[in-house]
Design an enzyme around this catalytic site. Structure first.
Site, PDB file in Angstrom:
ATOM      1  N   MET A  57       0.921  -1.289  -0.079  1.00 37.80           N
ATOM      2  CA  MET A  57      -0.280   0.104  -0.080  1.00 37.80           C
ATOM      3  C   MET A  57       0.833   1.448  -0.136  1.00 37.80           C
ATOM      4  O   MET A  57       1.504   1.393   1.005  1.00 37.80           O
ATOM      5  CB  MET A  57      -0.763   0.037   1.208  1.00 37.80           C
ATOM      6  CG  MET A  57      -1.412   1.353   1.382  1.00 37.80           C
ATOM      7  SD  MET A  57      -2.504   1.367   3.040  1.00 37.80           S
ATOM      8  CE  MET A  57      -2.125   0.035   3.882  1.00 37.80           C
ATOM      9  N   PRO A  58       0.898   1.767  -1.143  1.00 37.20           N
ATOM     10  CA  PRO A  58       1.846   3.195  -1.100  1.00 37.20           C
ATOM     11  C   PRO A  58       0.972   4.273  -0.278  1.00 37.20           C
ATOM     12  O   PRO A  58      -0.301   4.573  -0.451  1.00 37.20           O
ATOM     13  CB  PRO A  58       1.727   3.694  -2.594  1.00 37.20           C
ATOM     14  CG  PRO A  58       1.116   2.415  -3.368  1.00 37.20           C
ATOM     15  CD  PRO A  58       0.375   1.729  -2.506  1.00 37.20           C
ATOM     16  N   ILE A  59       1.985   4.991   0.617  1.00 36.39           N
ATOM     17  CA  ILE A  59       1.366   6.166   1.255  1.00 36.39           C
ATOM     18  C   ILE A  59       2.317   7.401   0.879  1.00 36.39           C
ATOM     19  O   ILE A  59       3.705   7.281   0.825  1.00 36.39           O
ATOM     20  CB  ILE A  59       1.586   5.974   2.637  1.00 36.39           C
ATOM     21  CG1 ILE A  59       0.771   4.356   3.192  1.00 36.39           C
ATOM     22  CG2 ILE A  59       1.340   7.033   3.706  1.00 36.39           C
ATOM     23  CD1 ILE A  59       0.975   4.154   4.440  1.00 36.39           C
TER      24      ILE A  59
END
Length: 75
Positions: free
Chosen positions: A1-3
């Site tokens: 999950m890219p943040i």
């Protein structure tokens, strides 16, 4: 999950923030080959007197001022 974390000065509209979030989401989806639902974007806004570049606030930079501490370091 890219943040993704974004820091910017206060003053942009909700619409501008929505547009940049959509554009960044699309760029992340294309470059990382991930689902848009996995992309998280955090926008932190800073007051003009709480954001410094080269030791100067935005107001000082606009006015072409130098802080006393910088002048002492670089006579």
């Amino acid at each position: 999950m890219p943040i993704i974390e974004m820091h910017m000065l206060e003053g942009r509209t909700s619409e501008q923030k929505r547009r940049v979030a959509a554009a960044v989401t699309q760029a992340v989806v294309e470059s990382l080959d991930c689902s848009p639902e996995t992309v998280r974007i955090l926008i932190t806004e800073h007051a003009k007197d709480g954001f410094f570049v080269a030791g100067l606030t935005q107001a000082q930079r606009v006015n072409g001022q130098r802080s006393a501490s910088l002048e002492e370091q670089n006579p």
